[in-house]
Every structure is written in C-alpha cells, then in structure tokens.
Scaffold this active site. Structure first.
Site, mmCIF file in Angstrom:
data_model
loop_
_atom_site.group_PDB
_atom_site.id
_atom_site.type_symbol
_atom_site.label_atom_id
_atom_site.label_comp_id
_atom_site.label_asym_id
_atom_site.label_seq_id
_atom_site.Cartn_x
_atom_site.Cartn_y
_atom_site.Cartn_z
ATOM 1 N N ARG A 1 2.544 -9.573 8.542
ATOM 2 C CA ARG A 1 2.540 -8.449 9.487
ATOM 3 C C ARG A 1 3.413 -8.777 10.706
ATOM 4 N NH1 ARG A 1 -2.929 -7.760 7.332
ATOM 5 N NH2 ARG A 1 -3.677 -9.421 8.671
ATOM 6 N N SER B 1 -5.460 4.880 -1.038
ATOM 7 C CA SER B 1 -6.344 5.774 -1.783
ATOM 8 C C SER B 1 -7.790 5.686 -1.301
ATOM 9 C CB SER B 1 -6.258 5.465 -3.280
ATOM 10 O OG SER B 1 -6.579 4.117 -3.498
ATOM 11 N N ASP C 1 2.128 -3.521 -0.672
ATOM 12 C CA ASP C 1 1.105 -4.582 -0.658
ATOM 13 C C ASP C 1 -0.075 -4.157 -1.528
ATOM 14 O OD1 ASP C 1 -0.321 -6.852 -0.048
ATOM 15 O OD2 ASP C 1 -0.964 -6.154 1.923
ATOM 16 N N CYS D 1 -0.679 -10.124 -5.090
ATOM 17 C CA CYS D 1 -1.784 -11.053 -4.807
ATOM 18 C C CYS D 1 -2.521 -11.389 -6.104
ATOM 19 C CB CYS D 1 -2.739 -10.477 -3.766
ATOM 20 S SG CYS D 1 -3.509 -8.933 -4.263
HETATM 21 N N1 SAH Z 1 -1.615 -4.145 3.570
HETATM 22 C C1 SAH Z 1 -3.023 -4.179 3.844
HETATM 23 C C2 SAH Z 1 -3.843 -4.703 2.695
HETATM 24 C C3 SAH Z 1 -3.699 -3.935 1.403
HETATM 25 S S1 SAH Z 1 -4.961 -4.227 0.238
HETATM 26 C C4 SAH Z 1 -3.269 -4.968 5.130
HETATM 27 O O1 SAH Z 1 -2.337 -5.584 5.671
HETATM 28 O O2 SAH Z 1 -4.403 -4.963 5.615
HETATM 29 C C5 SAH Z 1 -4.635 -3.061 -0.986
HETATM 30 C C6 SAH Z 1 -5.010 -1.626 -0.645
HETATM 31 O O3 SAH Z 1 -4.562 -0.806 -1.716
HETATM 32 C C7 SAH Z 1 -6.489 -1.310 -0.502
HETATM 33 O O4 SAH Z 1 -6.716 -0.801 0.785
HETATM 34 C C8 SAH Z 1 -6.793 -0.228 -1.560
HETATM 35 O O5 SAH Z 1 -7.657 0.791 -1.074
HETATM 36 C C9 SAH Z 1 -5.421 0.317 -1.819
HETATM 37 N N2 SAH Z 1 -5.171 0.915 -3.146
HETATM 38 C C10 SAH Z 1 -5.537 0.465 -4.355
HETATM 39 N N3 SAH Z 1 -5.010 1.219 -5.338
HETATM 40 C C11 SAH Z 1 -4.282 2.190 -4.734
HETATM 41 C C12 SAH Z 1 -3.474 3.266 -5.201
HETATM 42 N N4 SAH Z 1 -3.307 3.493 -6.511
HETATM 43 N N5 SAH Z 1 -2.870 4.058 -4.297
HETATM 44 C C13 SAH Z 1 -3.040 3.832 -2.969
HETATM 45 N N6 SAH Z 1 -3.764 2.826 -2.474
HETATM 46 C C14 SAH Z 1 -4.372 2.005 -3.335
#
Ligand code: SAH
Length: 411
Positions: free
Chosen positions: A224, A266, A315, A355
C-alpha cells in the site's frame, strides 16, 4: 489459566516409513499422513493419543526427528514444535517461543500500530497466528496442537505484551480439516471490537469480530505504501482498485494525489467500510467510486466500454489454496491480468498479486507474462513484492512465501 502438561520424554512416538524422514531432517515441520508407518486406531502405540498431544517423531530406523503435535483427522498428521530431543514441550517452551517471535518484530521496519506478532510455522509455532492492533491482540488457533496449548499461549502473550485484551478468531476454514469447531470471542478483556489502525499516515478502521482474517490485511502494508509513493512519483490520476476490501489501497492512492479512485469488492460490508475509511482520512467522497460488484464482470464491462485507467491494483482472494488447484487458478489469474493490462493507458502501472500457496513466484510471473502476450501488451516488470516483513518467510518453510506481487509499467 495454568495447566500442567505431561512430560514429553515419556511420550509415544509416530514412526515414519523408510525415506520419509528427509523433509524433517531439513527442519520442515509437517508430517503428512502418508509418511506415517504406525498410526492412530490401528496401532496400540498411538491408539489412546489425544488430538494435539505431543508425540515423538522417529524415522524408520528409530532416529529421533522431532517433537510434534498429533492431529488425528488432518492430512498433516503432525506438526513439529521442535527438532531437539532434549527440548520439553511444556509451558516454558511456549513462553520462550512467543517471546522470540515478538522480540523479532523489533528487527523489522513496521510503520503501523497493527502488526503480526506470530506467523505460524515461520515463527516456529505451527497453527498459531497472532496480530496486534494497538492495545488489542487477535489470535487464531488453527491446529490441534495450538488449540491444546491455548491457555498457556494466551497467558504468555498477555504477559509479554503487557496488554489486557485478547480476542479469538479461530474461524478459519482450516480448522475443519483438523476436526476443530469454530471458536470466536474474548479470551481476555472485553469491549468494542471496532478498532482504529494507524498505518503510515493513514487511519483505517476495522472490526476484529466481523472483518476478514483477524480484521485486516496487514500483509499488504508495504505494498500500500509503495503504491501511494508510485501514484505520487508518476502523477497517476485515475486509479482502479480491484478487490479493495476496506479501501486500504484507495486511501493510499488518494494520499498519493490520485484524482479519482474506483474500488470494487463483492462484500457489501467491506465497501461500506471503505467509504468510511476514505472519509476518516479527510478525502472528498467525490474523488471515489465504490462498487459492490464482481471484479471479473466489471473488468469485462470496462473493456467493452473502452474505459482506461492510469493505475490498477489486482489483489484477489486465494484462487489456489494448494498446488492441486493451480491449473484452474492460473487461468483465473491470467484472465484478470489480461483484462487489467488492456485497460491500462500506456505508461500506466499495474500492481498485481497472488496470495495462493499453490502458485509459486515463478509461476505467477509466467502467468502475468502470458496475460501480457494475450492482451498484446508489452510491459516493464519493475518490482517483485512480497508480504510485509512481520509475515516472514524462512529458509526451512518455503510455504511461508504465500504472497507475491509484481509491479508492471505498460509500454
Ligand atoms: N486489497 C485489500 C485486500 C483484498 S482481500 C487490502 O489491501 O486490504 C480480497 C478481497 O476480494 C476481499 O475483500 C473479498 O471480499 C474480495 N472478493 C473476492 N472475490 C471477489 C470477486 N469475485 N469480485 C470482487 N471482490 C471479490
């Protein structure tokens, strides 16, 4: 909460099949069920073993390999606490292991009041994760071994940090693989589970009871920061933040001077909190669009509409928990990276992550390269990123390298 544990010198052993001692001799802490010659219900030596109990691990020729926590239902049948035959696995072992792990954090550069104090196997404590958010500890016990020693570990953590609040978040799906039920709630102290994190110059609110993992993705702290710096250095104006969770990268981009950030997740509650986090840092909501939507569908729609961005973050959640899921996951990663590269302006920047434990750094690099070729895009790969240093990798536990990222600049 002190309890007395039996002396492991008198304990029972699991004997391995011939040749299965190799990984343990290299100090890798996992014993898979298929490696065990004598086991559980079929063998009188281990029939009365309790889940989490300490066992000796011996090679087929009777050589001592380690002291481990027995896990009757898991494919990882035992997790090694220690490789020294003279070591006792008792309260003092856990007190010393927690102290070592916590003091190691003093070696790392951590610009936050939220940090991981104990990162499982990488800190010699398989099945245990402990995060600190300001004055509150959050612990996750995900193996039979860590579960068995919970009371002594909690005491050690409170004593060594001087804190009085510890919340349990033992609700990860891996607990089911160990035959353990979910467990959440205060193990020490009480009060609100709403907390405020200070990361770099930013304020980020979270809820340790409701949030993902222990409440926040601490492992992306350095990314970040790097993203914020890159947005500023390159003067990137329009940002797309995919899988935004509670808006960490959105706040980073805004503080880097981005004109507008679109965040997609989502999870409705995550998007709600992302909106709150932007406000908390004093940024105008007009500089953001927050979408509760599916990233894949959104990326396709943007391509159709001819939209473009100056910077994109990808991410996603774990597409491949193990190598077994790697093929399908590889296709999913390739697809979102291809779409993102298409949406970038020339000179635009992509921060892209995996991840997944089942996807190696090399494979991820190949997947992203393949996405570029499919998109008809060439790009400089300017940086490889990993998890923040309080989520350490170690030489004897390669699985510790679960988070990998690449920074690309589109030609
Ligand atoms: N970048 C964030 C962490 C991301 S974790 C940070 O820095 O805090 C991954 C995220 O993807 C989760 O919040 C989850 O709700 C979301 N997610 C999972 N599948 C998804 C999809 N198909 N479309 C959108 N979001 C999704």
């Amino acid at each position: 909460m002190r309890r007395v544990y039996r002396d492991n010198r008198a304990m029972k052993s699991l004997q391995l099949k011939p040749g299965k001692e190799k990984s343990l001799l290299r100090r890798h802490p996992w014993v898979f069920d298929g490696a065990v010659a004598t086991d559980g219900a079929t063998d009188s030596a281990t029939r009365d073993l309790v889940a989490g109990e300490t066992v000796r691990i011996d090679s087929a020729s009777g050589q001592f390999l380690g002291w481990a926590a027995y896990s009757p239902q898991s494919k990882i049948r035992a997790r090694v606490w220690n490789f020294d035959e003279a070591q006792r696995i008792d309260a003092s072992f856990f007190i010393a292991a927690c102290a070592r792990s916590i003091s190691a954090r003093g070696l790392f550069d951590i610009q936050s009041n939220g940090l991981r104090l104990i990162h499982g196997e990488s800190d010699g404590l398989p099945g245990l994760v402990v995060d600190r958010y300001g004055d509150t500890l959050v612990a996750q016990f995900s193996s039979c071994g860590s579960e068995r020693f919970k009371a002594v570990i909690v005491d050690a953590l409170l004593e060594q940090t001087g804190l009085t609040r510890l919340y349990e978040r033992s609700d990860a799906s891996v607990r089911a693989l160990e035959g353990l039920p979910e467990a959440t709630g205060w193990l020490a102290g009480s009060g609100s589970t709403e907390l405020m994190l200070t990361e770099h110059d930013w304020k980020l609110s979270l809820d340790i009871a409701e949030g993902h993992k222990t409440g926040f993705y601490l492992d992306q702290r350095d990314s970040r920061h790097k993203f914020s710096h890159t947005v500023r250095r390159m003067g990137l104006r329009r940002v797309l933040n995919c899988y935004s969770y509670t808006g960490g990268f959105a706040v980073a981009a805004l503080s880097g001077g981005a004109e507008h950030v679109t965040s997609i997740d989502s999870s409705g509650p995550a998007i709600e909190r992302a909106i709150a986090n932007v406000a908390l840092n004093g940024f105008d909501a007009l500089r953001t669009t927050m979408l509760d939507a599916d990233v894949n569908a959104s990326l396709r729609q943007y391509v159709k509409d001819g939209a473009t961005f100056d910077a994109i973050v990808l991410d996603p959640p774990k597409f491949a928990p193990t190598a077994h899921h790697a093929d399908r996951a590889a296709r999913a990663y390739k697809d979102i990276n291809r779409l993102a590269l298409m949406l970038l302006e020339p000179g635009g920047v992509l921060f892209t992550y995996s991840c997944s434990g089942g996807i190696s750094a090399d494979l991820f690099h190949k997947i992203v390269a393949g996405a570029g070729i499919d998109a008809g895009v060439d790009a400089y790969i300017t940086e490889r990123m990993g998890g923040a240093p309080d989520h350490p990798m170690t030489v004897n536990f390669p699985e510790g390298e679960y988070l990998k990222g690449l920074v690309l600049i589109k030609k």
